[in-house]
Motif scaffolding. Structure first.
Motif, mmCIF file in Angstrom:
data_model
loop_
_atom_site.group_PDB
_atom_site.id
_atom_site.type_symbol
_atom_site.label_atom_id
_atom_site.label_comp_id
_atom_site.label_asym_id
_atom_site.label_seq_id
_atom_site.Cartn_x
_atom_site.Cartn_y
_atom_site.Cartn_z
ATOM 1 N N GLU A 124 -5.504 8.770 -12.599
ATOM 2 C CA GLU A 124 -4.087 8.901 -12.256
ATOM 3 C C GLU A 124 -3.893 9.165 -10.771
ATOM 4 O OE1 GLU A 124 -2.723 11.944 -14.937
ATOM 5 O OE2 GLU A 124 -2.638 10.560 -16.645
ATOM 6 N N GLN A 125 -4.751 10.010 -10.192
ATOM 7 C CA GLN A 125 -4.671 10.280 -8.760
ATOM 8 C C GLN A 125 -4.977 9.027 -7.943
ATOM 9 O OE1 GLN A 125 -3.579 12.971 -7.083
ATOM 10 N NE2 GLN A 125 -3.008 13.770 -9.079
ATOM 11 N N SER A 126 -5.944 8.250 -8.400
ATOM 12 C CA SER A 126 -6.268 6.991 -7.715
ATOM 13 C C SER A 126 -5.087 6.041 -7.754
ATOM 14 C CB SER A 126 -7.478 6.327 -8.355
ATOM 15 O OG SER A 126 -8.631 7.094 -8.162
ATOM 16 N N GLN A 127 -4.416 5.956 -8.896
ATOM 17 C CA GLN A 127 -3.259 5.086 -9.021
ATOM 18 C C GLN A 127 -2.128 5.532 -8.106
ATOM 19 O OE1 GLN A 127 -2.682 5.278 -13.285
ATOM 20 N NE2 GLN A 127 -3.714 3.320 -13.595
ATOM 21 N N LEU A 128 -1.914 6.852 -8.006
ATOM 22 C CA LEU A 128 -0.881 7.366 -7.112
ATOM 23 C C LEU A 128 -1.205 7.055 -5.659
ATOM 24 C CD1 LEU A 128 -0.101 10.840 -8.734
ATOM 25 C CD2 LEU A 128 1.400 8.838 -8.640
ATOM 26 N N PHE B 13 -0.237 3.835 -0.838
ATOM 27 C CA PHE B 13 -0.788 2.920 0.147
ATOM 28 C C PHE B 13 0.007 1.610 0.164
ATOM 29 C CE2 PHE B 13 -4.186 -0.193 1.352
ATOM 30 C CZ PHE B 13 -4.326 0.221 2.667
ATOM 31 N N LYS B 14 0.344 1.122 -1.025
ATOM 32 C CA LYS B 14 1.130 -0.107 -1.136
ATOM 33 C C LYS B 14 2.489 0.074 -0.475
ATOM 34 C CE LYS B 14 3.388 -3.088 -4.502
ATOM 35 N NZ LYS B 14 3.724 -3.262 -5.919
ATOM 36 N N THR B 15 3.121 1.215 -0.703
ATOM 37 C CA THR B 15 4.424 1.490 -0.107
ATOM 38 C C THR B 15 4.332 1.510 1.411
ATOM 39 O OG1 THR B 15 5.053 2.777 -2.040
ATOM 40 C CG2 THR B 15 6.349 3.128 -0.040
ATOM 41 N N LEU C 68 12.449 -4.162 3.237
ATOM 42 C CA LEU C 68 11.985 -3.243 2.201
ATOM 43 C C LEU C 68 13.146 -2.845 1.294
ATOM 44 C CD1 LEU C 68 9.591 -1.600 1.073
ATOM 45 C CD2 LEU C 68 10.294 0.255 2.582
ATOM 46 N N THR C 69 13.012 -3.140 0.025
ATOM 47 C CA THR C 69 14.022 -2.760 -0.965
ATOM 48 C C THR C 69 13.319 -2.098 -2.137
ATOM 49 O OG1 THR C 69 13.880 -4.869 -2.095
ATOM 50 C CG2 THR C 69 15.532 -4.693 -0.351
ATOM 51 N N TYR C 70 14.087 -1.701 -3.119
ATOM 52 C CA TYR C 70 13.538 -1.079 -4.312
ATOM 53 C C TYR C 70 14.029 -1.848 -5.538
ATOM 54 C CZ TYR C 70 12.001 2.765 -1.413
ATOM 55 O OH TYR C 70 11.363 3.497 -0.467
ATOM 56 N N VAL D 116 10.628 0.945 -7.779
ATOM 57 C CA VAL D 116 9.361 0.525 -7.178
ATOM 58 C C VAL D 116 9.670 -0.218 -5.884
ATOM 59 C CG1 VAL D 116 7.285 -0.870 -7.518
ATOM 60 C CG2 VAL D 116 8.297 0.348 -9.444
ATOM 61 N N PRO D 117 9.026 0.170 -4.775
ATOM 62 C CA PRO D 117 9.301 -0.516 -3.518
ATOM 63 C C PRO D 117 8.802 -1.957 -3.535
ATOM 64 C CG PRO D 117 7.669 1.235 -3.209
ATOM 65 C CD PRO D 117 8.089 1.266 -4.631
ATOM 66 N N SER D 118 9.572 -2.842 -2.922
ATOM 67 C CA SER D 118 9.163 -4.235 -2.790
ATOM 68 C C SER D 118 9.771 -4.794 -1.515
ATOM 69 C CB SER D 118 9.606 -5.052 -4.005
ATOM 70 O OG SER D 118 11.004 -5.145 -4.042
ATOM 71 N N VAL D 119 9.230 -5.934 -1.070
ATOM 72 C CA VAL D 119 9.737 -6.562 0.141
ATOM 73 C C VAL D 119 10.588 -7.754 -0.253
ATOM 74 C CG1 VAL D 119 9.077 -7.818 2.219
ATOM 75 C CG2 VAL D 119 7.781 -5.814 1.525
ATOM 76 N N ASP D 120 11.769 -7.796 0.293
ATOM 77 C CA ASP D 120 12.661 -8.931 0.054
ATOM 78 C C ASP D 120 12.234 -10.052 0.987
ATOM 79 O OD1 ASP D 120 14.681 -10.635 -0.562
ATOM 80 O OD2 ASP D 120 16.279 -9.456 0.374
#
Length: 144
Positions: free
Chosen positions: A103-107, A112-114, A125-127, A132-136
């Protein structure tokens, strides 16, 4: 009667061996999680699943013994079962540690992705609707 006792002790010994193997696999799993070795994690997961099926099959064999209630009253049986329960509890604790590590690795990966997404361009950058953050990446030239 001696043959039945031998059968019970053989099954209990088998359970001890299975739990020892499970503990070894859990330790290997933790090492694989730490090194982020996906291939090894997949192999360990398969081995754990097979081992858990063997544990369950041995439990069924023990439950089908005709004089099991009589054996449950004997001290040697109680000691064996107590030892098995202790090993099982250690396996559960180690599995819990592995779960927390995962779980800590996933967090960490999500964070890191964000960071990567936000460094690509703050304007895009949007949500998502789930937060979940994503790039438009549609750009300005897209017409609806």
């Amino acid at each position: 009667m001696t043959l039945a006792v031998d059968s019970v002790t053989t099954l209990l010994t088998k359970q001890h061996q299975h739990l020892d193997e499970l503990m070894l696999l859990l330790r290997q799993e933790l090492a694989a999680l730490a090194s982020r070795n996906i291939n090894e994690l997949e192999q360990i997961s398969s081995a754990k699943y097979a081992l858990l099926q063997q544990l369950e099959a041995t439990d069924v064999e023990l439950a089908n013994i005709t004089d099991l209630e009589q054996y449950k009253q004997q001290d040697w049986f109680k000691l064996e079962v107590e030892g098995l329960e202790q090993k099982l509890e250690l396996c559960k604790q180690h599995n819990s540690v592995n779960q927390q590590t995962l779980e800590q690795s996933q967090l960490t990966l999500a964070r890191f992705k964000t960071e990567i997404l936000s460094s690509r361009g703050k304007s895009g950058l949007t949500y998502t609707n789930k937060g979940v953050p994503s790039v438009d990446s549609k750009g300005k030239g897209v017409k609806a």
